[in-house]
Design an enzyme around this catalytic site. Sequence first.
Site, PDB file in Angstrom:
ATOM      1  CE  LYS A   2      57.694  36.521  39.222  1.00  0.00           C
ATOM      2  NZ  LYS A   2      56.595  37.105  38.240  1.00  0.00           N
ATOM      3  NE  ARG A  11      49.312  34.655  37.692  1.00  0.00           N
ATOM      4  CZ  ARG A  11      49.508  34.042  36.607  1.00  0.00           C
ATOM      5  NH1 ARG A  11      48.409  33.697  35.541  1.00  0.00           N
ATOM      6  NH2 ARG A  11      50.577  34.240  36.475  1.00  0.00           N
TER       7      ARG A  11
END
Length: 217
Positions: free
Chosen positions: A14, A172
């Site tokens: 990203k 995460r």
Amino acid sequence: MLNIILMGPPGAGKGTAATWIKEDFSLPHISTGDMFREAMASGSELGKQIKDIVDAGGLVSDELTVALVKERLSRKDCENGYLLDGFPRTLAQAEALKEMGKEIGRAPSVAINLSCPDEVLISRVTTRRVCPKCGASYNIITLKPVKEGICDHCGSSLIQRKDDNEASFRVRLENYYASTAPLLDYYKKEGILHEFDGTLPLSNVKVELTAFLRSLL
Ligand code: AMP
């Protein structure tokens, strides 16, 4: 107008994709992760409040995150489009974004998902280096800067993020599957989800993604 949401698990690419998109399409890059890291580096009240959560790989509360994004999206530089990176991460954040989109007329128009299997993600995250100043991402194996340890874009010294260790990464990833992955269905139903293969060489992802976004203009 391109009101983009950039999605994908940690390490899918990203940050790297955001660097190209913001430059090619002149969009403000709104990364909640960068905003939180800046708050922690400045030692502000917000920074102190979230430090332990972020370092351990946990999610900051929806309330704090939504307030931060709402203020940022309301600014003038977002009137001709924006690139949201790392937000929304929960269903509550997606609903809040929808509401603020209606309120300020800046609803997301496209959600891009970079998909990538877990085994690729873990090796990418632990070898990642980032620029604390401009947010550019590098990799000590696959995406080295021209000069070792120095950002190609702004010349700052690169660092390893505190949460780019295996233990924080696992947390995460768990959060991603529990809270964020369900948003793919959410945006599919809204008819704005587009999937890209995050395992392809970066240059291929860049060509495909740029061509796709240009086709929307
Ligand atoms: P990122 O740079 O997107 O990987 O984000 C780094 C960390 O910031 C995450 O692991 C969370 O602790 C926090 N964070 C970033 N964006 C969000 C969000 N939308 N909601 C909650 N926490 C977030």
